[in-house]
Design an enzyme around this catalytic site. Structure first.
Site, PDB file in Angstrom:
ATOM      1  CG  HIS A 162      -2.110   0.825   1.148  1.00 38.98           C
ATOM      2  ND1 HIS A 162      -2.848   1.190   2.263  1.00 38.98           N
ATOM      3  CD2 HIS A 162      -2.755   1.389   0.098  1.00 38.98           C
ATOM      4  CE1 HIS A 162      -3.873   1.922   1.902  1.00 38.98           C
ATOM      5  NE2 HIS A 162      -3.839   2.052   0.569  1.00 38.98           N
TER       6      HIS A 162
ATOM      7  CG  ASP B 137      -7.227   2.544   2.071  1.00 44.02           C
ATOM      8  OD1 ASP B 137      -6.742   3.361   1.254  1.00 44.02           O
ATOM      9  OD2 ASP B 137      -7.330   1.321   1.865  1.00 44.02           O
TER      10      ASP B 137
ATOM     11  CG  HIS C  78     -11.364   3.246   0.872  1.00 36.54           C
ATOM     12  ND1 HIS C  78     -11.818   2.385  -0.119  1.00 36.54           N
ATOM     13  CD2 HIS C  78     -10.043   3.480   0.589  1.00 36.54           C
ATOM     14  CE1 HIS C  78     -10.827   2.107  -0.944  1.00 36.54           C
ATOM     15  NE2 HIS C  78      -9.728   2.766  -0.545  1.00 36.54           N
TER      16      HIS C  78
ATOM     17  CG  HIS D  52      -5.362   5.591  -1.744  1.00 32.44           C
ATOM     18  ND1 HIS D  52      -4.750   4.521  -1.117  1.00 32.44           N
ATOM     19  CD2 HIS D  52      -4.397   6.217  -2.470  1.00 32.44           C
ATOM     20  CE1 HIS D  52      -3.477   4.505  -1.442  1.00 32.44           C
ATOM     21  NE2 HIS D  52      -3.238   5.521  -2.273  1.00 32.44           N
TER      22      HIS D  52
END
Length: 262
Positions: free
Chosen positions: A155, A159, A234, A236
């Site tokens: 990642h 998030d 969500h 990011h």
């Protein structure tokens, strides 16, 4: 038998001679300025003066005139001194009023300058302030979490939990350099912050800013969603040293370094 008046030093002077001598003495005193208060009584006591009468020799007038002149001079001096004291008092009062006015103006100026400094500092703090991109949210997926969902294998951001349509704001002041579709990021916004760093906001359901636009801390830039490579609604969020992919840094550390409690 006829009597004759004795002659010699024992003979008394005549009345005319005595009067002439008195007048001459008064004239001499008046000429030298030596006139005493006993002059008039002395004349009044002259043996040849008629009862209740005083010969007008001019001496009384001289004494009265000198006394009146002294009174006038004394009064003039007193008035001049009083005028000087009044002028000095007025000058001192004017000086005190001018000083009080100067101090009052200085206080007003100092207060105005202090307010202006406070306003500038408040504005500086506002412009340099950072905040969460979604108010009251929390991190649901951490930085560099591994998984097959990310092409890099981990990642590249974090998030934030956000229901679809939640308001997304700029974390700080800056200029929008990208606004629109961003491939795997879906609808996204990239902002060059005033400190030279970059922030990215991905998977938005809608974008409300355009490239080149200046944004302030807390200004809305879009609404959260699940566009692009996303498994559900969500936000990011990424922090970068540059505008390009791969320059990412830890977003949590970045926000904390700017005073944001994450």
């Amino acid at each position: 038998m006829a009597f004759t008046r004795a002659t010699g030093k024992h003979r008394a002077p005549s009345r005319l001679s005595r009067k002439s001598a008195q007048v001459a003495g008064v004239a001499a005193l008046a000429t030298t300025g030596v006139i005493g208060t006993l002059a008039s009584p002395a004349l009044a006591a002259a043996p040849d003066a008629a009862p209740g009468a005083l010969e007008d020799t001019g001496l009384n007038q001289v004494v009265v005139t000198d006394s009146l002149a002294e009174q006038v001079d004394a009064q003039a001096e007193a008035q001049e001194l009083e005028a000087q004291e009044a002028a000095a008092k007025a000058a001192a009062q004017a000086k005190a009023e001018a000083e009080a006015k100067r101090k009052a103006e200085a206080r007003v100026k100092a207060a105005r300058e202090a307010k202006e400094r406070a306003d500038r500092e408040a504005e500086r703090q506002r412009l340099n302030a950072f905040r969460l991109p979604v108010e009251g949210s929390y991190v649901s997926t951490g930085y560099q979490t591994g998984g097959a969902m990310w092409s890099s294998g981990s990642h590249t951001g974090i998030d934030f939990h956000a229901a679809s349509g939640s308001q997304v704001v700029s974390v700080g002041a800056g200029t929008v350099v990208e606004a629109g579709w961003g491939g795997a990021y879906g609808n996204n916004v990239v902002i060059r912050m005033n400190d030279g760093t970059y922030t990215q906001y991905g998977h938005l359901s809608s974008v409300s800013v355009s490239a080149g636009q200046t944004v302030m801390p807390g200004q809305q830039i879009g609404l959260s969603g699940s566009t692009g490579n996303s498994s559900g609604p969500h936000l990011h969020f990424e922090a970068r040293t540059g505008a390009d992919y791969g320059s990412d840094i830890d977003p949590v550390a970045y926000l904390r370094s700017h005073g944001v409690n994450v």
